[in-house]
Design an enzyme around this catalytic site. Structure first.
Site, PDB file in Angstrom:
ATOM      1  N   ASP A 291       0.879  -1.165   0.000  1.00 28.37           N
ATOM      2  CA  ASP A 291       0.000   0.000   0.000  1.00 28.37           C
ATOM      3  C   ASP A 291       0.916   1.214   0.000  1.00 28.37           C
ATOM      4  OD1 ASP A 291      -1.516   2.201   0.796  1.00 28.37           O
ATOM      5  OD2 ASP A 291      -1.925   1.424   2.809  1.00 28.37           O
ATOM      6  N   GLU A 309      -3.567   4.276  -2.535  1.00 20.94           N
ATOM      7  CA  GLU A 309      -3.965   3.864  -1.180  1.00 20.94           C
ATOM      8  C   GLU A 309      -5.468   4.042  -0.944  1.00 20.94           C
ATOM      9  OE1 GLU A 309      -2.454   6.072   2.459  1.00 20.94           O
ATOM     10  OE2 GLU A 309      -2.378   4.003   3.197  1.00 20.94           O
ATOM     11  N   GLU A 310      -5.982   5.195  -1.343  1.00 22.17           N
ATOM     12  CA  GLU A 310      -7.406   5.457  -1.091  1.00 22.17           C
ATOM     13  C   GLU A 310      -8.277   4.468  -1.866  1.00 22.17           C
ATOM     14  OE1 GLU A 310      -5.236   7.882  -1.977  1.00 22.17           O
ATOM     15  OE2 GLU A 310      -5.251   9.381  -0.366  1.00 22.17           O
TER      16      GLU A 310
HETATM   17  N1  AR6 Z   1      -1.191  -1.197  -8.850  1.00 25.54           N
HETATM   18  C1  AR6 Z   1       0.054  -0.887  -9.267  1.00 25.54           C
HETATM   19  N2  AR6 Z   1       0.501   0.365  -9.412  1.00 25.54           N
HETATM   20  C2  AR6 Z   1      -0.331   1.371  -9.125  1.00 25.54           C
HETATM   21  C3  AR6 Z   1      -1.656   1.138  -8.676  1.00 25.54           C
HETATM   22  C4  AR6 Z   1      -2.078  -0.218  -8.549  1.00 25.54           C
HETATM   23  N3  AR6 Z   1      -3.311  -0.530  -8.132  1.00 25.54           N
HETATM   24  N4  AR6 Z   1      -2.242   2.324  -8.477  1.00 25.54           N
HETATM   25  C5  AR6 Z   1      -1.330   3.255  -8.777  1.00 25.54           C
HETATM   26  N5  AR6 Z   1      -0.170   2.706  -9.171  1.00 25.54           N
HETATM   27  P1  AR6 Z   1       0.413   7.049  -5.514  1.00 25.54           P
HETATM   28  P2  AR6 Z   1       2.607   7.801  -3.691  1.00 25.54           P
HETATM   29  C6  AR6 Z   1       1.091   3.399  -9.556  1.00 25.54           C
HETATM   30  O1  AR6 Z   1       0.495   8.407  -6.091  1.00 25.54           O
HETATM   31  O2  AR6 Z   1       3.350   8.624  -4.669  1.00 25.54           O
HETATM   32  C7  AR6 Z   1      -2.032   8.826  -1.207  1.00 25.54           C
HETATM   33  O3  AR6 Z   1      -2.803   9.958  -0.944  1.00 25.54           O
HETATM   34  C8  AR6 Z   1       0.886   4.627 -10.438  1.00 25.54           C
HETATM   35  O4  AR6 Z   1       1.975   4.668 -11.351  1.00 25.54           O
HETATM   36  O5  AR6 Z   1      -0.866   6.593  -4.927  1.00 25.54           O
HETATM   37  O6  AR6 Z   1       3.377   6.924  -2.757  1.00 25.54           O
HETATM   38  C9  AR6 Z   1      -1.448   8.249   0.061  1.00 25.54           C
HETATM   39  O7  AR6 Z   1      -2.359   8.318   1.119  1.00 25.54           O
HETATM   40  C10 AR6 Z   1       0.973   5.762  -9.443  1.00 25.54           C
HETATM   41  O8  AR6 Z   1       1.380   6.970 -10.046  1.00 25.54           O
HETATM   42  O9  AR6 Z   1       1.543   6.817  -4.383  1.00 25.54           O
HETATM   43  C11 AR6 Z   1      -0.272   9.144   0.265  1.00 25.54           C
HETATM   44  O10 AR6 Z   1      -0.644  10.344   0.886  1.00 25.54           O
HETATM   45  C12 AR6 Z   1       2.031   5.243  -8.492  1.00 25.54           C
HETATM   46  O11 AR6 Z   1       1.709   3.854  -8.371  1.00 25.54           O
HETATM   47  C13 AR6 Z   1       0.212   9.429  -1.146  1.00 25.54           C
HETATM   48  O12 AR6 Z   1      -0.929   9.223  -1.994  1.00 25.54           O
HETATM   49  C14 AR6 Z   1       2.079   5.901  -7.156  1.00 25.54           C
HETATM   50  O13 AR6 Z   1       0.791   5.951  -6.578  1.00 25.54           O
HETATM   51  C15 AR6 Z   1       1.274   8.438  -1.581  1.00 25.54           C
HETATM   52  O14 AR6 Z   1       1.723   8.804  -2.851  1.00 25.54           O
END
Ligand code: AR6
Length: 522
Positions: A291, A309-310
């Site tokens: 996650d 995550e959401e």
């Molecule tokens: N499976 C694989 N890859 C994925 C998936 C999935 N289901 N969904 C998204 N991606 P991000 P962060 C890829 O932005 O940068 C939230 O608000 C996709 O390329 O969610 O760690 C949390 O609560 C996407 O751009 O993660 C934190 O506050 C990338 O994963 C914050 O976002 C990153 O997804 C974390 O941000």
């Protein structure tokens, strides 16, 4: 090379957990609160433990809304048990979102002028058909209110807080989680609404649903409406057909002294499956699914957020209850959830996220009734303000340690399913983060399945680098030292590219003056 969407180890060859003992086992101990009676019988709703209700009202436990010690001022000099007010309000006939708002505010009167319920009203007046809204209030709502009101019978023991700097687990039945979530829906949790920095729960995520209900009009925030559809479908399911499983929430803390000295690690790189197709939740079945978390787990699930995550939290709403008891994660901590169920399908992402219907989860369960589905919440650092920071030794180590903590929970019975962790909203560099995750997986002896989320170029680039490093026989420690060298190099050459540096410098002699093991500051 074939032109299929993946490279490396075939998906079917990856280690999965099915049939193996999941961690932690359901053994009561001072660091595992098991709130159901053992042994668990298959396909029966677990009975609560202890037999007699045991009220706890102190700083180490969740302050439950049904505690007789939760009091509410009803006039200047009169306090009433808040649970009595809640029960009375929820047992009234409620047939519209306006009446629901009135009920919620009756035991949250202090917030009457602060909270708004625009998204909730939009949901029942615009998003769903008139008939569906009527059916909800006629046939689902009364059962949901009852589920919330039955909390003292469903959950008889205290729920300990999973506080910083200690490892501990909580096991709850899915029905207990549903009752707690129903209470969150009705915004009944005491002490959780104030935004004051000094408040008792200021270091915890919020849990009452009022923020989600007040996220603005549905036409401006379509993803909030879609998240509400997921949550309503979950409630429809659990009130009509109570689930019988168990979910374990584990906070895992690793003391600094127990972290690897990365420069010295002799482990080889793990097996890697890398694919531009598929998602963590679909293709990562039976694996430890990452996650991409916020340090306040769930991030914006109960407000506007709608990324990895959401989305994960609304398709598997039981995850949301972790917000009730999980203090904000520190650098060497992770939260692991074992046994959650997926109730919703979805399409799209962020603004295009859309509920795509009910999902029947056929994942097998273990001897304790927990699905073979484990999610590990690890929070990366937010680099949007200063992307260069991530290449500093301090940050390389922080992110590596965080991934290691998440990946090292329990025996390595399965591989890890991950992707661009920290590289969306948090603006990390995916080529770097992929290597850090490869290193953490190598050190924990687990396979890595990496999903680049439709990015073929990224898949090819990471795989080429991985293959190069494997062909050279690189260890995790050697790669760490190279990254540290890059860190110094980049400090002088702002635009230099990590992978070009690694290809050209792999065999260059290390400069002896560098110290790899003890970065001291940012
Ligand atoms: N499976 C694989 N890859 C994925 C998936 C999935 N289901 N969904 C998204 N991606 P991000 P962060 C890829 O932005 O940068 C939230 O608000 C996709 O390329 O969610 O760690 C949390 O609560 C996407 O751009 O993660 C934190 O506050 C990338 O994963 C914050 O976002 C990153 O997804 C974390 O941000």
């Amino acid at each position: 090379m074939s032109d299929c969407s993946w490279k490396g180890t075939a998906a079917e060859d990856l280690d999965r957990s099915y049939g193996k003992p999941q961690y932690p086992p359901l053994l009561p101990s001072s660091c595992h609160a098991i709130l159901i009676r053992l042994p668990v019988r298959t396909n029966a709703i677990p009975e609560p433990f202890p037999r007699q209700t045991h009220d706890v009202w102190n700083r180490n436990y969740v302050r439950l809304p049904c505690s007789p010690q939760s009091l509410y001022p009803v006039s200047e000099d009169e306090l009433q048990k808040r649970w009595e007010i809640i029960q009375e309000e929820l047992q009234k006939s409620i047939t519209s979102s306006a009446q629901l708002e009135t009920a919620i505010l009756s035991y949250n009167s202090r917030y009457a002028s602060k909270w708004n319920f625009q998204s909730l009203h939009y949901f029942f007046c615009e998003t769903v058909e008139e008939d569906e809204a009527r059916i909800f209030f006629e046939s689902i709502f009364p059962k949901l209110a009852q589920l919330a009101c039955n909390l003292p019978q469903i959950l008889t023991g205290g729920v300990p807080l999973l506080k910083q700097h200690s490892s501990a687990s909580i096991s709850l039945s899915q029905l207990q989680i549903a009752s707690l979530l129903a209470n969150a829906f009705f915004c009944t949790f005491p002490s959780r609404n104030t935004l004051k920095q000094t408040a008792e729960y200021s270091n915890y995520p919020d849990i009452n649903f009022n923020r989600l209900f007040g996220c603005g009009r549905g036409d401006k925030e379509p993803s909030v409406q879609e998240k509400l559809k997921c949550i309503m479908n979950y409630f429809r399911r659990v009130v009509n057909d109570p689930p019988t499983g168990v979910v374990t929430f584990s906070r895992y803390y690793v003391v600094k002294e127990a972290l690897p000295n990365w420069a010295e690690v002799q482990s080889k790189l793990p097996r890697l499956h890398i694919s531009s197709e598929g998602t963590i939740e679909d293709e990562g079945q039976g694996m430890l699914q990452v996650d991409f978390a916020n340090k306040f787990v769930g991030g914006g699930v109960l407000s506007m957020g709608c990324v990895q995550e959401e989305i994960r939290f609304v398709i598997c709403p039981e995850l949301i209850i972790s917000r009730l008891f999980t203090e904000c994660l520190d650098d060497t901590e992770a939260l692991i959830i074992t046994g959650c169920e997926q109730y919703n399908k979805y399409t799209g992402y962020a603004d295009s996220f859309s509920w795509a219907g009910d999902h029947i989860d056929t994942t097998p369960v273990d001897e304790f009734g927990r699905r073979y589905c484990t999610v590990v919440a690890v929070d990366a650092i937010y680099y949007a303000r200063n992307p260069s920071l991530q290449f500093s030794q301090f940050h390389l180590q922080r992110e590596l340690n965080k991934a290691f903590v998440g990946f090292s929970f329990g025996p390595p019975i399965c591989g890890i399913a991950t992707g661009n962790w920290g590289c969306g909203v948090f603006c990390g560099n995916a080529e770097l983060k992929a290597l850090l995750q490869v290193m953490a997986a190598g050190q924990t002896g687990r396979d890595l399945a990496y999903f680049t989320f439709k990015d073929d170029k990224l898949r090819d680039s990471i795989y080429k680098m991985y293959k190069f490093l494997c062909d050279k026989g690189s260890t995790v420690g050697k790669l760490y030292k190279l990254l540290c060298r890059f860190s110094d190099h980049r400090a002088q050459n702002k635009n230099s590219d990590l992978y070009s540096f690694l290809y050209s410098e792999y065999n260059a002699p290390a400069q002896s003056k560098l110290s790899f093991s003890k970065p001291t500051s940012e």
